[in-house]
Scaffold this active site. Structure first.
Site, mmCIF file in Angstrom:
data_model
loop_
_atom_site.group_PDB
_atom_site.id
_atom_site.type_symbol
_atom_site.label_atom_id
_atom_site.label_comp_id
_atom_site.label_asym_id
_atom_site.label_seq_id
_atom_site.Cartn_x
_atom_site.Cartn_y
_atom_site.Cartn_z
ATOM 1 N N TYR A 81 0.327 -7.348 3.718
ATOM 2 C CA TYR A 81 -0.977 -7.652 4.304
ATOM 3 C C TYR A 81 -0.850 -7.794 5.817
ATOM 4 O O TYR A 81 -0.688 -8.895 6.333
ATOM 5 C CB TYR A 81 -1.588 -8.919 3.697
ATOM 6 C CG TYR A 81 -2.999 -9.136 4.187
ATOM 7 C CD1 TYR A 81 -4.062 -8.448 3.610
ATOM 8 C CD2 TYR A 81 -3.280 -9.974 5.253
ATOM 9 C CE1 TYR A 81 -5.350 -8.602 4.078
ATOM 10 C CE2 TYR A 81 -4.568 -10.135 5.729
ATOM 11 C CZ TYR A 81 -5.603 -9.446 5.134
ATOM 12 O OH TYR A 81 -6.878 -9.605 5.604
ATOM 13 N N TYR A 94 -8.551 0.321 3.794
ATOM 14 C CA TYR A 94 -8.433 -1.140 3.698
ATOM 15 C C TYR A 94 -8.655 -1.568 2.252
ATOM 16 O O TYR A 94 -9.699 -1.291 1.654
ATOM 17 C CB TYR A 94 -9.464 -1.804 4.611
ATOM 18 C CG TYR A 94 -9.143 -3.247 4.885
ATOM 19 C CD1 TYR A 94 -8.266 -3.599 5.895
ATOM 20 C CD2 TYR A 94 -9.692 -4.256 4.115
ATOM 21 C CE1 TYR A 94 -7.947 -4.914 6.142
ATOM 22 C CE2 TYR A 94 -9.379 -5.583 4.358
ATOM 23 C CZ TYR A 94 -8.507 -5.908 5.378
ATOM 24 O OH TYR A 94 -8.198 -7.211 5.616
#
Lengths: 138, 378
Positions: free
Chosen positions: B329, B279
């Protein structure tokens, strides 16, 4: 004096004592009467996160501390800050050990350093709101 | 009872990514879900579990996973929506595995979608918080403060943050769905404008429209399906729920506990990992995650990410599709998709990690407040 364009914090019932003290140029935060834990103002809680006591009281702080960390905003996320960039936000670690998010005033952004000693000062915004800010101690 | 290897990811789906005006967030959810189910070679009627993470845009349905199910024409036995920020997508997969093992569902689709790039702003604040009065906005502020502390404590440099950005960009260049595919030099990284210093624009993730989804089933059922099963070997979660202004001290992020749990379940160590999908809401997030997973010592993440180690062909290929910084994203769901595709051996040949057998996927949410880890194997 130029018009104050920044968003003015909402005086919530829980933060009334904080804003009342700030108006009198005192920096206060809550401390647990049972275990002594200091509670960050921005947490906006009425229960100790450490021991779960609901016995919190507002205490006046020394107003002295040091810069824990900081940012310099180059992008305005709100129209009220359009004329302010670049401006800083800084986490102050007060001598009592509790942290408080604020702005450093009285020095250029480039002069701000982690661990720099600072002390509280106040900006009077309107009849209800004054904001604790921090300047280099000296 | 360990869930090691009990379940597998058998389908992955995604939509176009980037700026895709005129589409609702829901449209990306249903397209991604349909693609994942088709990829698995399953029929709509097979799906009896639907798990969602709603997007960050406004006007999100209150009963989100039910709305998605309705639009997919599925009446699931098991449905739920979750939100622990960017850690959520892995937790959906974990929840799917738990539900399957408990007998509550057989085939669970986990979905994320959003139209954050073109669909309007995030929800306005109902009142002005004290922090906003001081000009504190957005995730970059909290992560920026943590990064500043890291730089202060360990001497981490902008060149090192930049190495994360340039490595992930290089990995994205051969990924046809990546939004950012032009080469990026360290100099161009330094020249990108400041957003919230210490972060340049190119330290920050993209804002994207799109969707991504995966289908989870039991290892037993996975054997007879269309795709090579990718087994869920290890899972971990940890939510330190730090007070935002406290973040950035010497305390580890949730990656430490979450990673330890996942490695323990999988029965492997860092040395066994062939690739990572981490992440990367900011460059710093990936760097500190590598430290807290134990790939290097605390404070040495800066040196670790330099020298091309994270590039495809490097010692630890990481974010092989470009990640949140250069691909899109999708708050971590595309990280899982990419991990699965790499282990299947079905990505574009230019960016295939050779002989990849085990992948580690991370999620991270809040201001380093939540973390999730999934270890996958072929």
């Amino acid at each position: 004096m130029t018009e104050y364009k920044r968003p003015i914090p909402t005086v919530t019932p829980l933060l009334e004592p904080f804003f009342k003290a700030a108006k009198e140029h005192q920096l206060v935060t809550q401390q647990c009467k049972d275990c002594g834990t200091w509670v960050q103002v921005s947490l906006q809680t009425d229960q100790c996160p450490d021991c779960w006591s609901r016995n919190l009281e507002w205490k006046t702080l020394s107003g002295k501390g040091k810069v824990f960390t900081y940012n310099v905003f180059h992008q305005p996320y709100h129209p009220g800050f359009r004329d302010e960039v670049p401006y800083n936000t800084a986490v102050i670690e007060l001598d009592e050990g509790v942290k408080f998010l604020s702005n450093i005033v009285g020095c250029a952004n480039e002069e701000i350093k982690v661990d720099m000693p600072v002390e509280v000062c106040f900006e009077d915004v309107n009849a209800e709101v004054s904001l604790p800010k921090f300047k280099p101690a000296g | 009872m360990s869930l090691k290897d009990k379940c597998a990811i058998v389908g992955v789906g995604y939509t176009q990514q980037g700026k895709l005006p005129g589409r609702s967030a829901m449209s990306f959810f249903v397209e991604a879900a349909a693609n994942a189910v088709r990829d698995a070679g399953l029929k709509k009627e097979d799906i009896d579990g639907v798990l969602t993470q709603s997007g960050y845009n406004q006007n999100v349905a209150q009963f989100h996973s039910m709305e998605v199910s309705r639009l997919l024409g599925i009446a699931p036995r098991y449905t739920n929506q979750a939100s622990v920020g960017g850690a959520t997508c892995n937790t959906l997969v974990h929840q799917a595995a738990m539900a399957i093992e408990a007998g509550l569902a057989n085939y669970v689709v986990c979905i994320f979608g959003d139209n954050a790039a073109t669909g309007g702003a995030r929800s306005p604040q109902p009142s002005v918080s004290l922090d906003v009065g001081y000009g504190q906005f957005g995730a970059a502020a909290g992560y920026g403060q943590a990064a500043r502390r890291h730089m202060h404590l360990y001497g981490t440099t902008h060149d090192q943050l930049g190495a994360v950005a340039t490595s992930f960009r290089k990995n994205a260049m051969d990924n046809p769905i990546a939004t950012m595919r032009k080469p990026l030099t360290l100099e161009e990284y330094h020249n990108s404008r400041w957003v919230v210093e210490p972060f340049h624009l190119l330290d920050c993730c993209l804002v994207s429209d799109g969707g991504a989804a995966v289908v989870v089933t039991s290892a037993e059922r996975a054997k007879n399906l269309k795709q090579t099963p990718i087994y869920i070997m290890g899972m971990g979660q940890s939510a330190p729920c730090y007070v935002p202004n406290d973040v950035g001290g010497k305390d580890p992020t949730g990656a430490k506990e979450s990673g330890e749990e996942a490695f323990k379940m999988a029965g492997i160590t860092q040395k066994d990992i062939d690739l990572c999908e981490l992440y990367d809401c900011f460059t710093f997030t990936a760097l500190v995650t590598l430290e807290d997973y134990g790939f290097c010592k605390k404070g040495e993440g800066g040196a670790f990410v330099e020298g091309g180690r994270l590039e495809i062909g490097g010692a630890l290929p990481t974010n092989t599709a470009g990640g949140l910084l250069s691909e899109s994203y999708m708050t971590g769901m595309l990280h899982i998709v990419e991990g699965v595709r790499q282990l299947r051996g079905t990505v574009e040949p230019e960016r295939q990690v050779k002989d990849a057998e085990i992948a580690l996927v991370s999620g991270n949410g809040g201001i380093l407040a939540s973390h999730s880890t999934t270890i996958l194997r072929r």
